[in-house]
Design a protein around this motif. Sequence first.
Motif, PDB file in Angstrom:
ATOM      1  N   UNK A 257      10.724 -19.857   4.433  1.00  0.00           N
ATOM      2  CA  UNK A 257      11.129 -18.468   4.876  1.00  0.00           C
ATOM      3  C   UNK A 257      10.125 -17.637   4.331  1.00  0.00           C
ATOM      4  N   UNK A 258      10.240 -16.223   5.071  1.00  0.00           N
ATOM      5  CA  UNK A 258       9.366 -15.156   4.549  1.00  0.00           C
ATOM      6  C   UNK A 258       9.460 -13.964   5.432  1.00  0.00           C
ATOM      7  N   UNK A 259       8.408 -13.224   5.638  1.00  0.00           N
ATOM      8  CA  UNK A 259       8.481 -12.015   6.578  1.00  0.00           C
ATOM      9  C   UNK A 259       9.064 -12.433   7.968  1.00  0.00           C
TER      10      UNK A 259
ATOM     11  N   UNK B 255       0.849  -1.276  -0.132  1.00  0.00           N
ATOM     12  CA  UNK B 255       0.016   0.081  -0.169  1.00  0.00           C
ATOM     13  C   UNK B 255       0.949   0.987   0.046  1.00  0.00           C
ATOM     14  N   UNK B 256       0.539   2.121  -0.982  1.00  0.00           N
ATOM     15  CA  UNK B 256       1.274   3.432  -0.961  1.00  0.00           C
ATOM     16  C   UNK B 256       2.671   3.200  -1.196  1.00  0.00           C
ATOM     17  N   UNK B 257       3.032   2.204  -2.125  1.00  0.00           N
ATOM     18  CA  UNK B 257       4.308   1.983  -2.455  1.00  0.00           C
ATOM     19  C   UNK B 257       5.210   1.297  -1.247  1.00  0.00           C
ATOM     20  N   UNK B 258       4.649   0.923  -0.144  1.00  0.00           N
ATOM     21  CA  UNK B 258       5.426  -0.016   0.770  1.00  0.00           C
ATOM     22  C   UNK B 258       4.818  -1.445   0.724  1.00  0.00           C
ATOM     23  N   UNK B 259       5.628  -2.144   0.869  1.00  0.00           N
ATOM     24  CA  UNK B 259       5.200  -3.645   0.798  1.00  0.00           C
ATOM     25  C   UNK B 259       6.010  -4.498   2.010  1.00  0.00           C
ATOM     26  N   UNK B 260       4.881  -5.358   2.290  1.00  0.00           N
ATOM     27  CA  UNK B 260       5.390  -6.174   3.368  1.00  0.00           C
ATOM     28  C   UNK B 260       5.306  -7.751   3.074  1.00  0.00           C
ATOM     29  N   UNK B 261       6.252  -8.580   3.177  1.00  0.00           N
ATOM     30  CA  UNK B 261       6.282  -9.788   2.779  1.00  0.00           C
ATOM     31  C   UNK B 261       5.422 -10.727   3.648  1.00  0.00           C
ATOM     32  N   UNK B 262       4.839 -11.757   3.339  1.00  0.00           N
ATOM     33  CA  UNK B 262       3.940 -12.633   4.152  1.00  0.00           C
ATOM     34  C   UNK B 262       4.886 -13.552   4.723  1.00  0.00           C
TER      35      UNK B 262
ATOM     36  N   UNK C 293      15.491  -9.681   2.547  1.00  0.00           N
ATOM     37  CA  UNK C 293      15.946  -8.646   3.750  1.00  0.00           C
ATOM     38  C   UNK C 293      15.484  -7.183   3.410  1.00  0.00           C
ATOM     39  N   UNK C 294      15.204  -6.578   4.386  1.00  0.00           N
ATOM     40  CA  UNK C 294      15.001  -5.127   4.630  1.00  0.00           C
ATOM     41  C   UNK C 294      15.552  -4.926   5.779  1.00  0.00           C
ATOM     42  N   UNK C 295      15.337  -3.378   5.965  1.00  0.00           N
ATOM     43  CA  UNK C 295      16.133  -2.574   7.166  1.00  0.00           C
ATOM     44  C   UNK C 295      14.956  -1.574   7.585  1.00  0.00           C
ATOM     45  N   UNK C 296      14.228  -1.590   8.547  1.00  0.00           N
ATOM     46  CA  UNK C 296      14.283  -2.484   9.858  1.00  0.00           C
ATOM     47  C   UNK C 296      13.999  -3.925   9.490  1.00  0.00           C
ATOM     48  N   UNK C 297      14.033  -4.941   9.878  1.00  0.00           N
ATOM     49  CA  UNK C 297      13.707  -6.321   9.676  1.00  0.00           C
ATOM     50  C   UNK C 297      12.251  -6.583   9.861  1.00  0.00           C
ATOM     51  N   UNK C 298      11.654  -7.243   9.024  1.00  0.00           N
ATOM     52  CA  UNK C 298      10.181  -7.515   8.933  1.00  0.00           C
ATOM     53  C   UNK C 298       9.856  -8.420  10.207  1.00  0.00           C
TER      54      UNK C 298
END
Length: 202
Positions: free
Chosen positions: A40-42, A16-23, A65-70
């Motif tokens: 493996x996943x979020x 949403x709004x250009x932000x993605x969260x992994x399942x 991987x993203x920062x901060x971690x999901x």
Amino acid sequence: CTPAPISAMDGIASSSFGISAAGGGGGGQGNNNSPHAGRSGGSGGGAGGRHPSQGGGPGAGNTPPVSPPQGNAGGTGTSNNNTAAGGGGGASAVGANGASCSVAGAGGAGVATSITASPVTRAGGGGGGAGYPGGAGNSAGSGGAGGGGAGNATSPSVGGVAGTANTGGGGGGYGSQYDNANAKTGGAGGSGIVVIRYKYQN
């Protein structure tokens, strides 16, 4: 013949709004002749109720991987006469390992935020399933704080508990050994939520 159980499905990514969260990653199955690794996943899925050398370990969290971690990794399963899965990872903590041959791991805790004006914890991991449901000494993993569903180890007539709606909590696992005739499913993950906070006036 009754088909062998399969590993749980991964959660679906949200954006949403250009932000993605992994399942979240699906939990591993506990079948003797198939892979048992958590996915493996979020947050990672817990390993099925067999020793890692006989199938696989827990799924990794924060993937990709993203920062901060999901999120965090799942827990490791155990094996003996009965089996116990590891818990699923949560947003703030790893899933607990299966403590013995019939005591499954709890789901990892989620994270509390106050974006809705009061603290609410979300994204808890699902608890692992343990052994044959109804067997003596079996103990399923509790769901992680933040909507994680509990695992099942008490009755062959029900499956794992679903994650709480609007929290993104993981579903609990179903514990079964040598009971394909009564096999049920793990609980579904809870739906997520998007909260938009904005300044209405000065």
